[in-house]
Design an enzyme around this catalytic site. Structure first.
Site, mmCIF file in Angstrom:
data_model
loop_
_atom_site.group_PDB
_atom_site.id
_atom_site.type_symbol
_atom_site.label_atom_id
_atom_site.label_comp_id
_atom_site.label_asym_id
_atom_site.label_seq_id
_atom_site.Cartn_x
_atom_site.Cartn_y
_atom_site.Cartn_z
ATOM 1 N N ARG A 14 96.535 -66.853 -0.952
ATOM 2 C CA ARG A 14 97.307 -66.518 -2.165
ATOM 3 C C ARG A 14 97.413 -64.994 -2.323
ATOM 4 N NH1 ARG A 14 95.349 -69.244 -7.578
ATOM 5 N NH2 ARG A 14 93.701 -67.711 -7.718
ATOM 6 N N ARG B 91 87.907 -75.829 -20.317
ATOM 7 C CA ARG B 91 87.059 -75.422 -19.208
ATOM 8 C C ARG B 91 85.577 -75.669 -19.510
ATOM 9 N NH1 ARG B 91 90.472 -71.666 -16.458
ATOM 10 N NH2 ARG B 91 89.559 -70.735 -14.603
ATOM 11 N N ARG C 42 95.456 -60.225 -8.547
ATOM 12 C CA ARG C 42 94.474 -60.403 -9.624
ATOM 13 C C ARG C 42 93.158 -59.708 -9.290
ATOM 14 N NH1 ARG C 42 94.476 -66.748 -10.999
ATOM 15 N NH2 ARG C 42 92.317 -66.215 -11.403
ATOM 16 N N ARG D 193 83.307 -67.385 -10.039
ATOM 17 C CA ARG D 193 84.212 -68.327 -10.719
ATOM 18 C C ARG D 193 83.880 -69.758 -10.324
ATOM 19 N NH1 ARG D 193 89.436 -65.539 -8.687
ATOM 20 N NH2 ARG D 193 90.474 -67.495 -9.199
ATOM 21 N N LYS E 285 96.191 -76.180 -9.136
ATOM 22 C CA LYS E 285 96.624 -76.547 -10.497
ATOM 23 C C LYS E 285 97.939 -75.839 -10.874
ATOM 24 C CE LYS E 285 93.002 -75.037 -12.682
ATOM 25 N NZ LYS E 285 92.063 -74.463 -11.736
HETATM 26 P P1 ADP Z 1 91.352 -69.818 -11.744
HETATM 27 O O1 ADP Z 1 92.322 -69.685 -10.622
HETATM 28 O O2 ADP Z 1 90.037 -69.208 -11.448
HETATM 29 O O3 ADP Z 1 91.241 -71.206 -12.251
HETATM 30 P P2 ADP Z 1 92.667 -68.864 -14.206
HETATM 31 O O4 ADP Z 1 93.890 -68.071 -14.005
HETATM 32 O O5 ADP Z 1 92.809 -70.222 -14.760
HETATM 33 O O6 ADP Z 1 91.901 -68.848 -12.834
HETATM 34 O O7 ADP Z 1 91.641 -68.054 -15.154
HETATM 35 C C1 ADP Z 1 91.240 -66.748 -14.847
HETATM 36 C C2 ADP Z 1 90.089 -66.325 -15.744
HETATM 37 O O8 ADP Z 1 90.503 -66.403 -17.121
HETATM 38 C C3 ADP Z 1 88.854 -67.190 -15.674
HETATM 39 O O9 ADP Z 1 87.991 -66.825 -14.622
HETATM 40 C C4 ADP Z 1 88.235 -66.921 -17.066
HETATM 41 O O10 ADP Z 1 87.580 -65.692 -17.109
HETATM 42 C C5 ADP Z 1 89.439 -66.832 -17.965
HETATM 43 N N1 ADP Z 1 89.790 -68.160 -18.535
HETATM 44 C C6 ADP Z 1 90.916 -68.869 -18.299
HETATM 45 N N2 ADP Z 1 90.910 -70.018 -18.969
HETATM 46 C C7 ADP Z 1 89.748 -70.059 -19.656
HETATM 47 C C8 ADP Z 1 89.124 -70.987 -20.523
HETATM 48 N N3 ADP Z 1 89.732 -72.147 -20.829
HETATM 49 N N4 ADP Z 1 87.917 -70.696 -21.052
HETATM 50 C C9 ADP Z 1 87.307 -69.542 -20.765
HETATM 51 N N5 ADP Z 1 87.823 -68.634 -19.940
HETATM 52 C C10 ADP Z 1 89.026 -68.861 -19.384
#
Ligand code: ADP
Length: 278
Positions: free
Chosen positions: A127, A88, A139, A150, A13
Protein backbone atom coordinates in the site's frame (compact mmCIF):
# COMPACT_ATOMS: atom_id res chain seq x y z
CA UNK A 1 -27.98 -1.18 5.07
CA UNK A 2 -25.89 -0.61 8.16
CA UNK A 3 -22.72 -2.64 8.14
CA UNK A 4 -19.56 -2.84 10.20
CA UNK A 5 -16.34 -4.04 8.62
CA UNK A 6 -14.07 -5.61 11.16
CA UNK A 7 -10.48 -6.68 10.64
CA UNK A 8 -6.86 -5.82 11.41
CA UNK A 9 -4.94 -3.08 9.59
CA UNK A 10 -4.31 -4.24 6.05
CA UNK A 11 -7.21 -6.70 5.98
CA UNK A 12 -8.90 -4.82 3.15
CA UNK A 13 -11.68 -3.00 5.01
CA UNK A 14 -11.13 0.27 3.16
CA UNK A 15 -11.04 -1.38 -0.27
CA UNK A 16 -14.20 -3.37 0.36
CA UNK A 17 -15.95 -0.40 1.95
CA UNK A 18 -15.42 1.64 -1.22
CA UNK A 19 -16.94 -1.13 -3.29
CA UNK A 20 -19.94 -1.32 -0.99
CA UNK A 21 -20.40 2.43 -1.32
CA UNK A 22 -20.66 2.02 -5.09
CA UNK A 23 -22.93 -0.98 -4.94
CA UNK A 24 -25.39 0.15 -2.29
CA UNK A 25 -25.09 3.93 -2.52
CA UNK A 26 -24.45 4.22 1.19
CA UNK A 27 -21.70 6.22 2.87
CA UNK A 28 -18.40 4.92 4.20
CA UNK A 29 -17.64 6.18 7.67
CA UNK A 30 -13.97 5.58 8.32
CA UNK A 31 -12.88 6.85 11.71
CA UNK A 32 -9.25 6.64 10.57
CA UNK A 33 -9.99 8.97 7.63
CA UNK A 34 -12.06 11.30 9.79
CA UNK A 35 -9.34 11.52 12.41
CA UNK A 36 -6.64 12.09 9.78
CA UNK A 37 -8.76 14.92 8.38
CA UNK A 38 -9.14 16.34 11.89
CA UNK A 39 -5.36 16.16 12.41
CA UNK A 40 -4.74 17.88 9.08
CA UNK A 41 -7.27 20.62 9.91
CA UNK A 42 -5.84 21.05 13.40
CA UNK A 43 -9.24 20.77 15.10
CA UNK A 44 -9.42 20.06 18.87
CA UNK A 45 -10.17 16.39 18.07
CA UNK A 46 -7.20 16.36 15.69
CA UNK A 47 -4.90 17.83 18.31
CA UNK A 48 -5.91 15.11 20.78
CA UNK A 49 -5.54 12.34 18.21
CA UNK A 50 -2.35 13.34 16.42
CA UNK A 51 0.38 11.80 18.58
CA UNK A 52 -1.68 8.79 19.61
CA UNK A 53 -2.29 7.91 15.97
CA UNK A 54 1.33 8.45 14.98
CA UNK A 55 2.37 6.01 17.72
CA UNK A 56 -0.12 3.31 16.69
CA UNK A 57 -2.31 3.60 19.80
CA UNK A 58 -6.06 4.09 19.98
CA UNK A 59 -7.70 7.48 20.34
CA UNK A 60 -9.88 7.63 23.51
CA UNK A 61 -13.30 6.05 23.11
CA UNK A 62 -15.26 9.20 23.98
CA UNK A 63 -13.50 11.17 21.24
CA UNK A 64 -14.23 8.62 18.52
CA UNK A 65 -17.78 7.94 19.72
CA UNK A 66 -18.44 11.70 19.60
CA UNK A 67 -17.12 11.89 16.04
CA UNK A 68 -19.34 8.99 14.91
CA UNK A 69 -22.44 10.18 16.79
CA UNK A 70 -22.23 13.54 14.98
CA UNK A 71 -21.51 11.93 11.65
CA UNK A 72 -24.43 9.51 11.54
CA UNK A 73 -26.77 12.44 12.15
CA UNK A 74 -25.92 13.92 8.75
CA UNK A 75 -28.48 13.45 5.95
CA UNK A 76 -26.21 11.33 3.74
CA UNK A 77 -26.07 8.63 6.42
CA UNK A 78 -29.86 8.25 6.56
CA UNK A 79 -29.93 5.56 3.87
CA UNK A 80 -27.29 3.52 5.63
CA UNK A 81 -23.56 3.37 6.24
CA UNK A 82 -20.51 1.20 6.34
CA UNK A 83 -18.44 1.61 9.45
CA UNK A 84 -14.76 1.04 8.72
CA UNK A 85 -12.46 1.18 11.74
CA UNK A 86 -15.29 1.69 14.21
CA UNK A 87 -16.09 0.27 16.71
CA UNK A 88 -12.60 -0.70 17.76
CA UNK A 89 -13.19 -1.51 21.43
CA UNK A 90 -16.03 -3.11 23.39
CA UNK A 91 -17.05 0.23 24.99
CA UNK A 92 -17.24 1.73 21.49
CA UNK A 93 -19.48 -1.17 20.39
CA UNK A 94 -21.71 -0.62 23.42
CA UNK A 95 -21.90 3.09 22.66
CA UNK A 96 -22.85 2.31 19.06
CA UNK A 97 -25.57 -0.10 20.23
CA UNK A 98 -27.00 2.68 22.38
CA UNK A 99 -26.81 5.23 19.59
CA UNK A 100 -28.65 2.93 17.18
CA UNK A 101 -31.21 1.89 19.77
CA UNK A 102 -31.94 5.50 20.53
CA UNK A 103 -32.61 6.15 16.85
CA UNK A 104 -34.57 2.90 16.36
CA UNK A 105 -32.04 1.78 13.79
CA UNK A 106 -30.92 -1.75 13.14
CA UNK A 107 -27.41 -2.99 12.48
CA UNK A 108 -27.60 -5.41 9.56
CA UNK A 109 -24.28 -7.21 9.78
CA UNK A 110 -20.76 -7.19 11.09
CA UNK A 111 -18.41 -8.57 8.48
CA UNK A 112 -15.10 -9.79 9.76
CA UNK A 113 -12.29 -9.99 7.24
CA UNK A 114 -10.08 -12.74 8.55
CA UNK A 115 -6.47 -12.68 7.39
CA UNK A 116 -3.19 -14.32 8.30
CA UNK A 117 -1.12 -11.90 10.31
CA UNK A 118 1.98 -12.85 8.36
CA UNK A 119 0.43 -11.33 5.21
CA UNK A 120 -0.37 -7.97 6.78
CA UNK A 121 3.08 -6.41 6.81
CA UNK A 122 3.51 -7.24 3.13
CA UNK A 123 0.11 -5.75 2.32
CA UNK A 124 0.86 -2.53 4.13
CA UNK A 125 4.26 -2.29 2.42
CA UNK A 126 2.53 -2.70 -0.94
CA UNK A 127 0.00 0.00 0.00
CA UNK A 128 2.83 2.38 0.92
CA UNK A 129 4.65 1.68 -2.36
CA UNK A 130 1.45 2.25 -4.36
CA UNK A 131 0.70 5.51 -2.57
CA UNK A 132 4.25 6.75 -3.19
CA UNK A 133 4.03 5.88 -6.87
CA UNK A 134 0.79 7.85 -7.14
CA UNK A 135 2.53 10.78 -5.48
CA UNK A 136 0.22 10.58 -2.45
CA UNK A 137 1.28 11.42 1.05
CA UNK A 138 2.12 8.27 2.99
CA UNK A 139 0.53 7.73 6.41
CA UNK A 140 2.92 8.35 9.27
CA UNK A 141 1.72 5.14 10.95
CA UNK A 142 2.41 2.92 7.94
CA UNK A 143 5.88 1.86 9.08
CA UNK A 144 6.81 -1.68 10.22
CA UNK A 145 7.37 -0.50 13.82
CA UNK A 146 4.05 1.33 14.15
CA UNK A 147 2.22 -1.44 12.32
CA UNK A 148 3.41 -3.87 14.99
CA UNK A 149 1.84 -1.60 17.61
CA UNK A 150 -1.39 -1.24 15.64
CA UNK A 151 -1.60 -5.01 15.37
CA UNK A 152 -1.05 -5.39 19.10
CA UNK A 153 -3.82 -2.86 19.76
CA UNK A 154 -6.08 -4.78 17.38
CA UNK A 155 -5.41 -8.08 19.11
CA UNK A 156 -6.00 -6.86 22.63
CA UNK A 157 -8.75 -4.25 22.15
CA UNK A 158 -10.55 -4.94 18.88
CA UNK A 159 -10.49 -8.72 18.57
CA UNK A 160 -12.87 -9.12 21.56
CA UNK A 161 -15.52 -7.59 19.26
CA UNK A 162 -15.57 -10.84 17.30
CA UNK A 163 -16.99 -12.53 20.36
CA UNK A 164 -19.22 -9.52 21.15
CA UNK A 165 -20.96 -9.59 17.77
CA UNK A 166 -20.95 -13.34 17.45
CA UNK A 167 -22.89 -13.52 20.73
CA UNK A 168 -25.38 -11.02 19.32
CA UNK A 169 -25.72 -13.10 16.13
CA UNK A 170 -24.42 -10.34 13.92
CA UNK A 171 -21.02 -11.69 12.95
CA UNK A 172 -20.25 -13.03 9.49
CA UNK A 173 -16.70 -14.06 8.75
CA UNK A 174 -15.18 -13.81 5.30
CA UNK A 175 -11.82 -15.23 4.29
CA UNK A 176 -9.83 -12.05 3.66
CA UNK A 177 -6.99 -14.02 2.09
CA UNK A 178 -8.96 -14.46 -1.13
CA UNK A 179 -8.51 -12.00 -3.99
CA UNK A 180 -10.18 -8.57 -3.69
CA UNK A 181 -12.77 -9.64 -6.27
CA UNK A 182 -13.57 -12.87 -4.44
CA UNK A 183 -13.95 -11.06 -1.12
CA UNK A 184 -16.27 -8.51 -2.77
CA UNK A 185 -18.38 -11.32 -4.25
CA UNK A 186 -18.56 -13.12 -0.94
CA UNK A 187 -19.67 -9.98 0.91
CA UNK A 188 -22.28 -9.28 -1.79
CA UNK A 189 -23.57 -12.83 -1.43
CA UNK A 190 -23.87 -12.49 2.35
CA UNK A 191 -25.64 -9.14 2.11
CA UNK A 192 -28.01 -10.48 -0.54
CA UNK A 193 -28.91 -13.35 1.79
CA UNK A 194 -29.59 -10.91 4.62
CA UNK A 195 -31.70 -8.69 2.36
CA UNK A 196 -33.68 -11.71 1.17
CA UNK A 197 -34.26 -12.87 4.75
CA UNK A 198 -35.42 -9.36 5.72
CA UNK A 199 -37.78 -9.19 2.74
CA UNK A 200 -39.21 -12.59 3.68
CA UNK A 201 -39.70 -11.45 7.27
CA UNK A 202 -41.46 -8.29 6.09
CA UNK A 203 -43.70 -10.38 3.84
CA UNK A 204 -44.57 -12.67 6.69
CA UNK A 205 -45.40 -9.72 8.92
CA UNK A 206 -47.60 -8.21 6.23
CA UNK A 207 -49.49 -11.44 5.61
CA UNK A 208 -49.95 -12.04 9.34
CA UNK A 209 -51.65 -8.64 9.79
CA UNK A 210 -55.01 -8.86 7.88
CA UNK A 211 -55.96 -12.23 9.36
CA UNK A 212 -55.61 -10.96 12.90
CA UNK A 213 -57.24 -7.64 12.13
CA UNK A 214 -60.25 -9.12 10.32
CA UNK A 215 -62.12 -10.17 13.42
CA UNK A 216 -62.14 -6.68 14.90
CA UNK A 217 -62.38 -4.80 11.64
CA UNK A 218 -65.49 -6.34 10.09
CA UNK A 219 -68.11 -4.72 12.30
CA UNK A 220 -66.09 -1.53 12.36
CA UNK A 221 -66.14 -1.36 8.55
CA UNK A 222 -69.90 -1.84 8.50
CA UNK A 223 -70.34 0.97 10.97
CA UNK A 224 -68.06 3.18 8.91
CA UNK A 225 -70.42 2.97 5.95
CA UNK A 226 -73.40 4.25 7.92
CA UNK A 227 -72.24 7.58 9.40
CA UNK A 228 -69.28 9.94 9.92
CA UNK A 229 -69.35 8.96 13.59
CA UNK A 230 -69.14 5.38 12.44
CA UNK A 231 -66.14 6.23 10.32
CA UNK A 232 -64.38 7.66 13.36
CA UNK A 233 -65.12 4.58 15.40
CA UNK A 234 -63.92 2.41 12.53
CA UNK A 235 -60.64 4.25 12.70
CA UNK A 236 -60.49 3.66 16.42
CA UNK A 237 -61.27 -0.02 15.97
CA UNK A 238 -58.63 -0.52 13.36
CA UNK A 239 -56.16 1.27 15.60
CA UNK A 240 -57.10 -1.11 18.39
CA UNK A 241 -56.71 -4.03 16.00
CA UNK A 242 -53.26 -2.86 15.04
CA UNK A 243 -52.40 -2.67 18.72
CA UNK A 244 -53.84 -6.12 19.33
CA UNK A 245 -51.82 -7.67 16.53
CA UNK A 246 -48.62 -5.89 17.48
CA UNK A 247 -47.44 -8.53 19.88
CA UNK A 248 -47.72 -11.63 17.69
CA UNK A 249 -46.33 -9.84 14.66
CA UNK A 250 -43.39 -8.61 16.71
CA UNK A 251 -42.71 -12.16 17.82
CA UNK A 252 -42.88 -13.42 14.27
CA UNK A 253 -40.42 -10.76 13.20
CA UNK A 254 -38.00 -11.88 15.84
CA UNK A 255 -37.95 -15.54 14.85
CA UNK A 256 -37.66 -14.85 11.17
CA UNK A 257 -35.03 -12.23 11.66
CA UNK A 258 -33.01 -14.57 13.78
CA UNK A 259 -33.33 -17.29 11.17
CA UNK A 260 -32.36 -14.94 8.33
CA UNK A 261 -28.95 -13.65 9.22
CA UNK A 262 -28.33 -16.93 10.99
CA UNK A 263 -28.87 -18.81 7.75
CA UNK A 264 -26.67 -16.32 5.95
CA UNK A 265 -24.05 -16.78 8.62
CA UNK A 266 -24.18 -20.56 8.28
CA UNK A 267 -23.81 -20.51 4.52
CA UNK A 268 -21.01 -17.94 4.79
CA UNK A 269 -19.22 -20.26 7.17
CA UNK A 270 -19.72 -23.16 4.78
CA UNK A 271 -18.20 -21.20 1.91
CA UNK A 272 -15.30 -20.05 4.05
CA UNK A 273 -14.67 -23.61 5.16
CA UNK A 274 -14.83 -24.90 1.58
CA UNK A 275 -12.42 -22.22 0.49
CA UNK A 276 -10.03 -23.03 3.32
CA UNK A 277 -10.04 -26.71 2.37
CA UNK A 278 -9.39 -25.91 -1.28
P1 ADP B 1 -5.87 0.80 10.15
O1 ADP B 1 -5.46 0.62 8.73
O2 ADP B 1 -4.75 0.61 11.11
O3 ADP B 1 -7.07 0.02 10.51
P2 ADP B 1 -7.30 3.37 10.36
O4 ADP B 1 -7.13 4.29 9.23
O5 ADP B 1 -8.61 2.73 10.54
O6 ADP B 1 -6.12 2.33 10.28
O7 ADP B 1 -6.94 4.14 11.74
C1 ADP B 1 -5.72 4.79 11.92
C2 ADP B 1 -5.54 5.20 13.37
O8 ADP B 1 -6.62 6.06 13.76
C3 ADP B 1 -5.59 4.07 14.38
O9 ADP B 1 -4.34 3.44 14.54
C4 ADP B 1 -6.04 4.83 15.64
O10 ADP B 1 -4.98 5.53 16.22
C5 ADP B 1 -7.02 5.84 15.11
N1 ADP B 1 -8.41 5.30 15.12
C6 ADP B 1 -9.18 5.04 14.04
N2 ADP B 1 -10.37 4.57 14.40
C7 ADP B 1 -10.36 4.50 15.75
C8 ADP B 1 -11.28 4.08 16.74
N3 ADP B 1 -12.49 3.61 16.38
N4 ADP B 1 -10.94 4.16 18.04
C9 ADP B 1 -9.75 4.63 18.40
N5 ADP B 1 -8.83 5.03 17.53
C10 ADP B 1 -9.10 4.98 16.21
Amino acid sequence: MRIILLGPPGSGKGTQAQRLVQRYGIVQLSTGEMLRAAVAAGTPVGLRAKDIMAGGGLVPDEVVVGVIADRIELPDAKKGFILDGFPRTVPQAEALDNLLKHKHLKLDAVIELRVNESALLQRVETRVAEMRSRGEEVRVDDTPEVLTKRLAAYRSLTEPLIHYYSERRKLLTVDGMMTIEQVTREIARILAAIEAADAKAAEKRASARPAAKGTVRKPARKAAKSSPVGRASAKKASKAARKATKRPSKGAKKTVKKGGPKAARKSAKRVTKRRRKA
